[in-house]
Scaffold this motif. Structure first.
Motif, PDB file in Angstrom:
ATOM      1  N   TYR A  97      73.845  52.816   0.237  1.00 21.31           N
ATOM      2  CA  TYR A  97      73.844  54.273   0.248  1.00 21.31           C
ATOM      3  C   TYR A  97      75.108  54.854  -0.400  1.00 21.31           C
ATOM      4  CZ  TYR A  97      69.593  54.361   2.914  1.00 21.31           C
ATOM      5  OH  TYR A  97      68.270  54.223   3.293  1.00 21.31           O
ATOM      6  N   GLN A 108      76.360  62.156   5.191  1.00 17.78           N
ATOM      7  CA  GLN A 108      75.386  62.347   4.118  1.00 17.78           C
ATOM      8  C   GLN A 108      74.503  61.113   3.954  1.00 17.78           C
ATOM      9  OE1 GLN A 108      77.967  63.306   0.846  1.00 17.78           O
ATOM     10  NE2 GLN A 108      78.507  65.318   1.669  1.00 17.78           N
ATOM     11  N   ALA A 109      75.139  59.922   4.070  1.00 17.55           N
ATOM     12  CA  ALA A 109      74.376  58.678   3.960  1.00 17.55           C
ATOM     13  C   ALA A 109      73.412  58.532   5.132  1.00 17.55           C
ATOM     14  CB  ALA A 109      75.330  57.489   3.911  1.00 17.55           C
ATOM     15  N   ALA A 122      72.028  60.977   6.884  1.00 18.98           N
ATOM     16  CA  ALA A 122      70.952  61.949   6.677  1.00 18.98           C
ATOM     17  C   ALA A 122      69.952  61.432   5.647  1.00 18.98           C
ATOM     18  CB  ALA A 122      71.537  63.283   6.233  1.00 18.98           C
ATOM     19  N   ASP A 123      70.477  60.809   4.586  1.00 22.73           N
ATOM     20  CA  ASP A 123      69.616  60.247   3.543  1.00 22.73           C
ATOM     21  C   ASP A 123      68.726  59.146   4.118  1.00 22.73           C
ATOM     22  OD1 ASP A 123      68.540  59.810   1.054  1.00 22.73           O
ATOM     23  OD2 ASP A 123      70.213  58.607   0.308  1.00 22.73           O
ATOM     24  N   TYR A 124      69.326  58.282   4.952  1.00 20.66           N
ATOM     25  CA  TYR A 124      68.559  57.193   5.580  1.00 20.66           C
ATOM     26  C   TYR A 124      67.453  57.760   6.481  1.00 20.66           C
ATOM     27  CZ  TYR A 124      67.482  53.055   8.357  1.00 20.66           C
ATOM     28  OH  TYR A 124      66.833  52.013   8.974  1.00 20.66           O
ATOM     29  N   LYS A 158      81.017  61.794   3.980  1.00 25.11           N
ATOM     30  CA  LYS A 158      80.178  60.922   3.159  1.00 25.11           C
ATOM     31  C   LYS A 158      79.270  60.032   3.997  1.00 25.11           C
ATOM     32  CE  LYS A 158      83.261  61.046  -0.815  1.00 25.11           C
ATOM     33  NZ  LYS A 158      84.036  60.291  -1.811  1.00 25.11           N
ATOM     34  N   LYS A 200      70.732  69.845   4.937  1.00 31.71           N
ATOM     35  CA  LYS A 200      70.410  69.673   3.517  1.00 31.71           C
ATOM     36  C   LYS A 200      69.214  68.762   3.307  1.00 31.71           C
ATOM     37  CE  LYS A 200      75.143  70.402   1.835  1.00 31.71           C
ATOM     38  NZ  LYS A 200      76.339  69.768   1.207  1.00 31.71           N
ATOM     39  N   GLN A 201      68.990  67.819   4.235  1.00 32.75           N
ATOM     40  CA  GLN A 201      67.901  66.843   4.108  1.00 32.75           C
ATOM     41  C   GLN A 201      66.725  67.160   5.033  1.00 32.75           C
ATOM     42  OE1 GLN A 201      67.720  64.495   1.953  1.00 32.75           O
ATOM     43  NE2 GLN A 201      69.727  63.692   1.411  1.00 32.75           N
ATOM     44  N   ALA A 208      65.960  60.658   6.429  1.00 36.20           N
ATOM     45  CA  ALA A 208      64.907  61.320   5.661  1.00 36.20           C
ATOM     46  C   ALA A 208      63.945  60.304   5.046  1.00 36.20           C
ATOM     47  CB  ALA A 208      65.528  62.197   4.572  1.00 36.20           C
ATOM     48  N   LYS A 209      64.488  59.197   4.525  1.00 39.01           N
ATOM     49  CA  LYS A 209      63.640  58.162   3.920  1.00 39.01           C
ATOM     50  C   LYS A 209      62.780  57.470   4.969  1.00 39.01           C
ATOM     51  CE  LYS A 209      66.566  57.232  -0.085  1.00 39.01           C
ATOM     52  NZ  LYS A 209      67.433  56.255  -0.794  1.00 39.01           N
TER      53      LYS A 209
END
Length: 608
Positions: free
Chosen positions: A186, A205-206, A208-210, A202, A145-146, A212-213
């Motif tokens: 996150y 997801q956190a 993956a978010d990290y 969850k 997703k990311q 990507a950033k």
């Protein structure tokens, strides 16, 4: 695809018609409230059918077959028995590099890490690969997703060895080892009941978010990994100290010592997964696949023990599937959903019987109900010490309800025999089980139940039923046997034609350990007044009452009746109806019949 769906629907409809059952099952009044609730559960056969066929479809796919075959047909490269040749390692790293966004190149540090893993962690990787069958699909979905490289899933092996409850010395928690403040940053919920750093979905997801950033900052996935371990500030410092170089391998010596080995550990893990066949690493069988589970929203606070009791799921499995609940309790917060993950078949049972489940929880948590239950427990049968005792070693995942069902006894009796104040039991501990249950009479007037329901009153009346204690005891000297080298309880019991449990009881043995040279009681002589003289067996008419049984027993040294099994009967409940009769007696008279073989209407022999 249309043909498959049509066939699936037709098969399920046929199955539903064949296996549909009544919504309500009449249960004996002596069952506990929990057992009555469970016996009234309905099963959605259509849902169960679809779930079962869907899992079969997934496990029968070409990809799944190919994976299983590749696990079984392991070919060990004989050149790797002693050492992995450097030239061969370079070739394989080049293959990995061609299909990965990471900069995978040979260096001595990476070679040492790979060879160390092969020497010391080969067996542990077999276990990790079994766990990865459950967790990797979750990670890949979150990363896709990311637009994060799917290979980063291997980082969770380095971080936590795929243990969602892992906690480091610094307090980092979960599969991805988030610190408290990073988890909050996150949006991971952390309170007294819940720690979403341990939630596989969850936390992934956190993570993956990290990732990507961090990629937007550094533009290099090797540096993203380094920043995940030591923080982006330390990576920026290392870049400056190296004169502005942008490669992890070029700035490595300027990074913290732990981070210098972090990326090599990640690449070594990836290598062992990619070339597991060549190194003879065989993954263990996965305990559960992710697609075999689902979630249901919980609308009332409940404990893992409640779920285990109601749905007959081992509590350890509930803990495995729901690691974010810190106290083994699923809380209920207004306007905030909480979910319970269970195997698909148990989800079907839960959703089909939700009103009954919540009604049971209300009943259980009612103080008046607890007072009634305490009164009933006090009125339960008190066992004497002259019954035969056997011992059961508690296994992981056991609960008192399951053990009681297995041995055809009640939970209250298990707790009474073992002096348990709660339903909690520990794996490895031993429970006492009385084969025969001689009891003392408890007068009904001693039982006081305030505002008890009709069912509760009837239960009290049954547990104080008249059953006389046999006061006769052995008066002759026991037979002794000197233990020989190589003997064990099983061999001695077989030779002397006695039960292992009897040997343990007669000799006060807590376990099966015995010592050569010591004496062992192998028989207790029966006093003459207790010897039964066998005469021609007489048969009492079908469905004889207990009073008829007693009356006929007085006119014959040995008598037999035929008992017609009623709906809801068990061997234990039948034995309780006749003084002096045990479950083992019934089994012996009826060719070793087991509880599962009982059917309403069948005839059982009952002997005095």
């Amino acid at each position: 695809m249309l043909v498959k769906n049509t066939t699936l629907s037709f098969f399920c409809l046929c199955s539903f018609a064949l296996f549909a059952q009544d919504n309500q099952t009449n249960t004996p009044s002596n069952l506990s409230y929990l057992e009555q609730v469970k016996n009234s559960f309905v099963t959605d056969k259509m849902t169960t059918c679809v779930d079962s066929l869907w899992i079969n479809e997934l496990t029968s796919s070409d990809l799944y077959e190919e994976k299983n075959v590749s696990f079984e047909e392991v070919v060990i490269d004989t050149d790797l028995d002693v050492e992995l040749p450097t030239a061969l390692l370079k070739e394989r790293l080049q293959v990995m590099n061609q299909k990965s966004p990471f900069n995978i190149e040979y260096n001595e540090s990476l070679e040492k890490t790979i060879k160390s893993y092969l020497k010391y962690r080969r067996k542990s990787f077999g276990r990790l690969m079994a766990l990865s069958d459950y967790y990797f699909p979750l990670f890949e979905e979150a990363f896709a997703k990311q637009n994060v490289p799917l290979e980063i899933k291997y980082l969770a092996v380095v971080e936590s060895a795929l243990n969602p409850k892992a906690v480091s010395k610094m307090g980092a928690t979960g599969l991805w080892q988030f610190m408290y403040h990073t988890g909050k940053q996150y949006n991971l919920k952390i309170d007294s009941y819940i720690d979403e750093r341990s939630d596989p979905l969850k936390s992934s997801q956190a993570a993956a978010d990290y990732m990507a950033k961090m990629y937007k900052i550094f533009g290099d996935w090797d540096l993203v990994l380094a920043s995940y371990n030591s923080g982006p500030g330390n990576v920026s410092k290392a870049i400056r100290r190296s004169g502005g170089k942008q490669s992890y391998w070029e700035i490595k010596k300027h990074l913290p010592k732990e981070t210098q080995g972090y990326v090599p550990a990640f690449l070594a893990t990836m290598y062992l997964y990619e070339f597991r066949k060549e190194h003879g690493i065989v993954p263990q069988e996965a305990v559960v696949q992710h697609f075999e589970t689902d979630t249901v929203q919980v609308r009332q606070k409940m404990s893992f023990q409640d779920v285990a009791d109601l749905l007959d799921v081992p509590q350890k499995q509930i803990e495995l599937l729901n690691p974010s609940y810190k106290l083994k309790v699923i809380p209920y917060y207004a306007n905030e959903p909480h979910f319970l993950r269970l195997p698909l078949d148990k989800i079907a049972v839960f959703t089909a019987n939700e009103p009954k489940i919540y009604a049971y929880l209300d009943h259980k948590n009612n103080p008046e109900f607890n007072n009634q239950r305490t009164a009933i427990a006090k009125a339960e049968i008190k066992t004497s010490t002259n019954g035969s005792i056997s011992y059961y070693k508690i296994k992981s995942g056991d609960n008192l309800g399951a053990i009681a069902d297995k041995f055809d006894v009640s939970v209250v009796e298990l707790k009474s025999w073992n002096k348990l104040n709660t339903n909690r039991i520990a794996a490895g501990a031993t429970l006492k089980l009385y084969k025969e249950v001689p009891v003392e009479v408890v007068q009904p007037k001693e039982v006081k139940v305030k505002n008890a329901s009709k069912i509760d009153k009837k239960r009290v009346e049954e547990v104080v039923a008249e059953v006389q204690v046999d006061k006769n005891k052995s008066t002759k000297d026991p037979v002794l046997y000197t233990i020989q080298v190589g003997d064990n309880l099983e061999s001695i019991a077989k030779t002397k034609n006695v039960a292992i449990a009897d040997l343990q009881e007669w000799n006060a043995l807590k376990d099966s350990k015995i010592t050569a040279g010591k004496s062992l009681i192998v028989s207790l002589a029966v006093p003459e007044e207790m010897v039964v003289v066998k005469t021609k067996t007489s048969i009492v008419s079908n469905n004889a009452t207990v009073s008829e049984f007693k009356r006929h027993a007085t006119s014959s040294k040995e008598s037999t009746i035929n008992y017609q099994v009623q709906k809801g009967d068990s061997l234990y409940s039948i034995a309780k109806k006749y003084p002096g009769i045990s479950v083992s007696d019934i089994k012996q008279l009826n060719d070793g019949i087991e509880a599962k073989d009982l059917k309403p209407g069948m005839k059982l022999k009952i002997s005095s």
